[in-house]
Design a protein around this motif. Structure first.
Motif: not given
Length: 325
Positions: A90-92, A269-277
């Protein structure tokens, strides 16, 4: 079985890591137009490049001959499943400045650090000087004096404002350590005082040639949310919204100081995603007006040149040259 073998080949080729999980998909590291390291999402158009970088694909003819061939369409399924494969790191965050690791060591080797989840992309031409393993108090004082010296041309309103700016520099360097940090507000009593220049100097100290983004020219909350999320996906160190003309605040902006993870729909894109702040978020403005919640979520750096023509005193080219040196 074919999909599984292809996934195994990609995992085996990902050493040292160049392919990462981020925001519910896959990403790779690129250099942006101004030399900064960025996380770039890997879309369907990039699947073939990923597969070709990981394995050789051959077509067997009826006569037994073997020829190089593009990956079959079925291979796309292998790429999709890798976004959930724990063997892909996982890239933070992405950093262009050496980062102090939790054990006290300094991250100076280009590449991925699994403990921080950070990828170090050195600034172009940067050579890390020798750093004492246990600096003395005199050496620490000398380092602080060196850091402060270029900014003597900047007219901070108070000593506290200068201290806050120095704290922003350290915060940006140590950003991978913290889930959230306060928002930076760099303001001045009059235009031409050096707000944008100060923001660009902050970027230069981190090895970034620039990281200034133009603000959304509206107070529309949806537009701000989309802009912030698209920038969060890049995992860059610093984002500066320059020369804000209206009130700074609202749910999307205020969440930057309290939410370790930002969630939204991925554009196109037809999706939601989480992005680290993971960025240090900053805003510049003249006599900044902020929402009540921003008062406790922000660190303020105020400039007061006490003159009607401040641009004649701070000499931008000289200041930037000193900072880059």
């Amino acid at each position: 079985e074919v999909v599984s073998k292809i996934a195994e080949a990609v995992v085996a080729a990902n050493d040292p890591p160049w392919l990462f999980r981020r925001a519910g998909g896959l990403a790779r590291i690129i250099r942006g137009e101004v030399g900064q390291g960025l996380a770039e999402p890997i879309g369907k158009d990039d699947y073939v490049n990923v597969l070709n970088a990981s394995a050789n694909f051959m077509a067997i003819r009826q006569n037994g001959a073997r020829d190089c061939a593009p990956p079959p369409v079925v291979c796309a399924a292998a790429i999709k499943q890798l976004s959930r494969d724990p063997r892909i790191p996982i890239l933070r965050s992405v950093t262009t400045a050496p980062v102090i690791r939790p054990d006290g060591a300094i991250l100076t080797k280009e590449g991925f650090d699994p403990e921080l989840g950070a990828y170090y992309v050195p600034a172009l031409g940067f050579v890390m000087p020798d750093v004492p393993e246990s600096p003395s108090a005199d050496e620490a004082d000398a380092a602080l004096a060196t850091l402060r010296d270029p900014f003597k041309r900047i007219k901070f309103a108070t000593e506290a404002d200068e201290a806050n700016f120095l704290a922003l520099i350290l915060t940006a360097i140590l950003r991978p350590w913290f889930p959230v940090v306060p928002i930076a507000i760099i303001e001045a009593t009059v235009w031409g005082s050096g707000k944008t220049l100060l923001g660009r100097c902050l970027c230069a100290l981190l090895g970034l040639r620039d990281s200034v983004a133009f603000p959304v020219k509206t107070d529309n909350e949806d537009e701000w949310r989309k802009r912030i999320f698209s920038l969060a996906l890049t995992a860059q160190q610093v984002v500066i919204f320059d020369n804000m003309k209206h009130e700074i605040g609202g749910p999307a902006i205020e969440a930057l100081a309290t939410s370790p993870v930002l969630t939204d729909r991925v554009l196109k894109e037809s999706r939601t995603a989480d992005a680290q702040n993971v960025a240090l978020w900053a805003f510049t403005s003249n006599n900044a007006v902020v929402t009540p919640d921003m008062l406790r979520r922000s660190v303020f750096v105020r400039l007061d040149p006490n003159t009607a023509r401040p641009w004649k005193t701070h000499h931008p080219k000289e200041l930037m040259a000193d900072v880059q040196e």
